[in-house]
Structure formats: C-alpha cells, structure tokens
Design an enzyme around this catalytic site. Structure first.
Site, mmCIF file in Angstrom:
data_model
loop_
_atom_site.group_PDB
_atom_site.id
_atom_site.type_symbol
_atom_site.label_atom_id
_atom_site.label_comp_id
_atom_site.label_asym_id
_atom_site.label_seq_id
_atom_site.Cartn_x
_atom_site.Cartn_y
_atom_site.Cartn_z
ATOM 1 N N LYS A 250 -7.551 -4.192 3.295
ATOM 2 C CA LYS A 250 -8.596 -4.429 2.297
ATOM 3 C C LYS A 250 -9.901 -4.771 3.028
ATOM 4 O O LYS A 250 -10.525 -3.866 3.562
ATOM 5 C CB LYS A 250 -8.092 -5.424 1.267
ATOM 6 C CG LYS A 250 -6.975 -4.747 0.438
ATOM 7 C CD LYS A 250 -6.233 -5.572 -0.568
ATOM 8 C CE LYS A 250 -5.133 -4.716 -1.199
ATOM 9 N NZ LYS A 250 -4.215 -5.454 -2.066
ATOM 10 N N THR A 279 11.859 -0.056 10.920
ATOM 11 C CA THR A 279 10.791 0.871 10.553
ATOM 12 C C THR A 279 9.850 1.017 11.753
ATOM 13 O O THR A 279 9.719 0.097 12.552
ATOM 14 C CB THR A 279 10.044 0.358 9.286
ATOM 15 O OG1 THR A 279 9.174 1.377 8.817
ATOM 16 C CG2 THR A 279 9.236 -0.899 9.553
ATOM 17 N N THR A 280 9.230 2.178 11.838
ATOM 18 C CA THR A 280 8.369 2.451 12.991
ATOM 19 C C THR A 280 7.123 1.565 12.975
ATOM 20 O O THR A 280 6.546 1.315 11.917
ATOM 21 C CB THR A 280 7.988 3.945 12.980
ATOM 22 O OG1 THR A 280 9.192 4.699 13.044
ATOM 23 C CG2 THR A 280 7.101 4.313 14.160
#
Ligand SMILES: *Cc1c(COP(=O)(O)O)cnc(C)c1O
Length: 419
Positions: A250, A279-280
């Site tokens: 953001k 997860t990568t």
C-alpha cells in the site's frame, strides 16, 4: 446428475440479484502519470484517460523513480525470481536485509516477510493461537478478512468485541481465567470506516489481563509516525505491542506482507507457519525495491505532509458541498451512499461521465445499508483534481437524487451516523 455449468450460472445469477457481483475495471497505470491512468472499458475499443481516486498506492511510491530504478537494477543484478522457498534455497540477501529494515522501522528485534499482508495475517494469527495452550482470541468486529481467516484457521475459541469498544473488550477479558493465554487482534487504521483504534487503552488492558497483542498497521505504515512506523509509532506505543503487522503493497507501493516482534516469537512463527514455509519467497528485486521505499519514507516527510494537505483540502471541499462523509481522522474519506445499486450507479457515472474512478464498496466488504465510495487523496493529486472531484460528485448526487446531508439509513449502526 449434477450439471456443473448450470449450477455455476445459477450461482452467478443469485450473486447478481443480491448486488454482490463484482466488476473489476481494467486500468493501465503509467509510470510518472499517477493519479492519471488509462481505462479500458469492457466492450469499447478505445481507452480513456481517467483520474484514480481509490488507489491504495497512498503516497504514489509505486511510481517513485527511486523505487522503480531499484526494482530494475535489482532485477538486472539478481534475476527475476527467488528460485525457492525460504527453507530451500530462497532466503536471498535482499529479503534478509529487508527484514532488518522492517524490524528497525518498528523498533523490534526481528521481522518476517510473507508474500502478502493477507498471508502474513492468516499464517501468523493462526500459528500464534495454535502455539499458545488453550488460547482464546479477542477480535475486533471489523477486522479485515485476512485476520478473520487467521482466527478461523486456528480453530481456537474466539470472542468478538464491538468495534473499538474497549469496555466491551474488558468485559470479555474479565470473564476468562487470569492464567489462560489470551490474544487480542485488532487494526490501527480501519480502512473502510477511516477510524483509529484506541491503541493505548487496548495495550493497558492487555497488560492488566496479561494478553498478547497483535496489531494490523497495513493502512498506516509509511504514513503515520515520524518515520512511517504507523500509528503505534506516532503514539509512542510500538514497544507495548507484541506483534506489529504491515504490508509493503500500500503506502510502500510494492508487494509483500510482514510481521515484527520479539526474536523468540518471530523465530517460532518462522519455524512452523505453513503459509510462510511452503511458498516461494518474494523475488529479490521486489524485496530490494520495498526496502528502498521503506528507507526513503523513514527519512522523507514530504510525501506524508503533502498527502495530509490534499486530504484536508478534499474533506473541506466535500463538507462545503454537502456530500455526506463518515467522520474520518485518517487519510481515507468514505462517502456514504447507503444503497448497493445506487453506489454502483454513482461509481459508473463518475467513470463514464467524469473520468473519475472510485470503486463502489458494497457488501460483504461493508455491512448492507452502509455502501460507500472510498476516496483516497494522494500527494500526487493536484488542487485542480480535488476541484474536479467535488464538482463531479455534486453532479452525480444531483443526477441520482442522493441525499446531500442527513444520516445514513441503517439506524442500528449508529456509529455510521454522519457527524
Ligand atoms: C489490504 C489489507 C491486508 C492485506 O494486505 P496485502 O498486502 O494487500 O495482502 C491486510 N489487512 C488489511 C487491514 C488490509 O486492508
């Protein structure tokens, strides 16, 4: 026999009937032209230049030349992908340095980076709650979907306290045995209502009832506090909170989520959180660009100051024109429409007639009857952009015969009453 196509078509009809069907606008953001962008209407052949008024690139850092150059340079130097999970070959130097930058931002001992803020909340909240024996979670009623996902995934007992209501929170804390582990999860800036949690009181209660605290500062990092450390930094309360969570997607304008806290807590989450391990890793170039953006906003206040000026100007101009707003002490300006179909119509008219893009916010993101347009002025909007926005809104309000002042329609939700 199940006819799957027919089933999904019927489901879609139902979603449309309930005004829950989401239309995504296809836009092309062009570096250096923010908040202008090109809009590609679904059926039309021609694109159209529009002004973005609902972006979460709150400070325009997604197009900051320094950040873009960092991303490009790091991609040249380190390549495109991370090449593995954190556990297996994916712990690259830029992500380790990014974690140091983040720990420093919040004055914490350690940090852990996830592929998104969503994943950081889901993985961290569920892991902490599962680790603590017989944990009970106290969760603000308006917490973000990713925090709710973490609470649900943990499967531990939960108590929902009324939004920002510390008396209610205390009554729920008091019911529990003193020795039972307790986890309080809440946000600093609530992005749909634009209000701020009573952080000082919550940390006091946490001390009194020996609860562990977890704050989501996603809508505050980069923008609040002298170095962009969020509302907890601004109020001098960062040290009183156990875990500070944030995003680099953001105000920092890139991608990725994170948590910061004490070394042993971060190390425990690092060791077992599924959403972290399997997860990568974020690509090195993204990690490097995020670090440059964070480090820039630690030193530079120009973006924050200009954002504040534009926000104040926009609020002032809207107030003068009688456009109904929710009271906001933040950089987010929710404009009340209070009807799903009209909210969508107002957004369509703004886009088609005035070339202004503000996505309608409908159920289930906000309660039914409180539908709204959520406006986010940035330092890159000009005073002229603000004038155009306000006259466009006035025109749409007249065309759709919407209320210029007065209270919102849902009487149960008194906090939605306009000040
Ligand atoms: C957007 C958002 C998130 C998720 O962050 P991403 O980095 O976009 O996945 C988490 N919490 C809140 C309150 C948010 O608004």
């Amino acid at each position: 026999m199940m006819d799957y196509s027919e089933f999904f078509n019927r489901e879609l009809e139902r979603i449309k009937d309930e005004e829950r069907y989401r239309v995504f606008q296809n836009i092309e953001r062009l570096a250096g032209r923010f908040p202008k962008a090109l809009w590609y209407p679904e059926k039309a052949v021609e694109q159209k230049e529009i002004t973005l008024w609902c972006s979460n690139d709150y400070l325009g850092m997604g197009q900051n030349p320094e950040v873009i150059a960092a991303l490009q340079g790091a991609a040249e130097q380190f390549g495109a992908g991370a090449g593995g999970t954190r556990n297996i070959g994916g712990t690259h130097k830029p992500i380790v340095e990014l974690e140091h930058e983040l720990a420093d931002l919040h004055g914490k001992e350690a940090a852990l980076v996830f592929t998104s803020g969503y994943v950081s909340n889901e993985a961290s909240i569920s892991t902490i709650a599962n680790l603590l024996p017989d944990c009970v979670i106290f969760s603000d009623q308006l917490n973000h979907a990713s925090m709710i996902a973490g609470v649900r995934q943990s499967k531990v007992e939960k108590k929902i306290f009324r939004h920002n209501d510390t008396a209610h929170l205390e009554s729920l804390l008091r019911e529990q045995p003193k020795e039972r582990p307790k986890l309080i999860v809440f946000e600093s800036v609530y992005s749909m209502d634009a209000d701020i949690a009573p952080i000082a009181r919550i940390t006091e209660l946490a001390k009194q009832y020996n609860a562990f605290t977890y704050i989501d500062e996603v809508h505050a990092v980069g923008m609040y506090g002298p170095r962009g450390g969020g509302v907890s930094e601004r109020e001098g309360l960062a040290a009183d909170i156990d875990i500070i969570e944030g995003t680099m997607a953001k105000a920092f304008g890139v991608l990725g989520g994170y948590i910061t806290g004490k070394r042993e807590v971060i190390d425990a989450i690092r060791s077992i959180a599924s959403g972290f391990i399997f997860t990568t890793t974020l690509p090195p170039a993204l990690a490097y660009a995020a670090r440059v953006s964070i480090s820039h906003l630690k030193q530079s206040r120009a973006e924050r100051e200009l954002q504040k000026l534009r926000v104040d100007q926009t609020k002032q101009a809207l107030a003068e024109s009688g456009i109904p707003m929710l009271p906001s002490e933040t950089h987010i300006i929710p404009v009340s429409v209070c009807d799903a179909a009209l909210c969508k119509k107002a957004s369509d008219l703004l886009l088609q007639k005035h070339s202004i893009y503000i996505q309608p916010i409908n159920y289930p993101t906000v309660p039914r009857g409180t539908e709204r347009l959520r406006i986010t002025p940035t330092p890159l909007h000009s005073e002229q952009d603000v004038d155009k926005l306000v006259s466009a809104l006035k025109d749409v309000w007249q065309e759709l015969n919407l209320d210029f002042t007065g209270s919102l329609v849902n009487p149960e939700l008194e906090r939605y009453t306009i000040a």
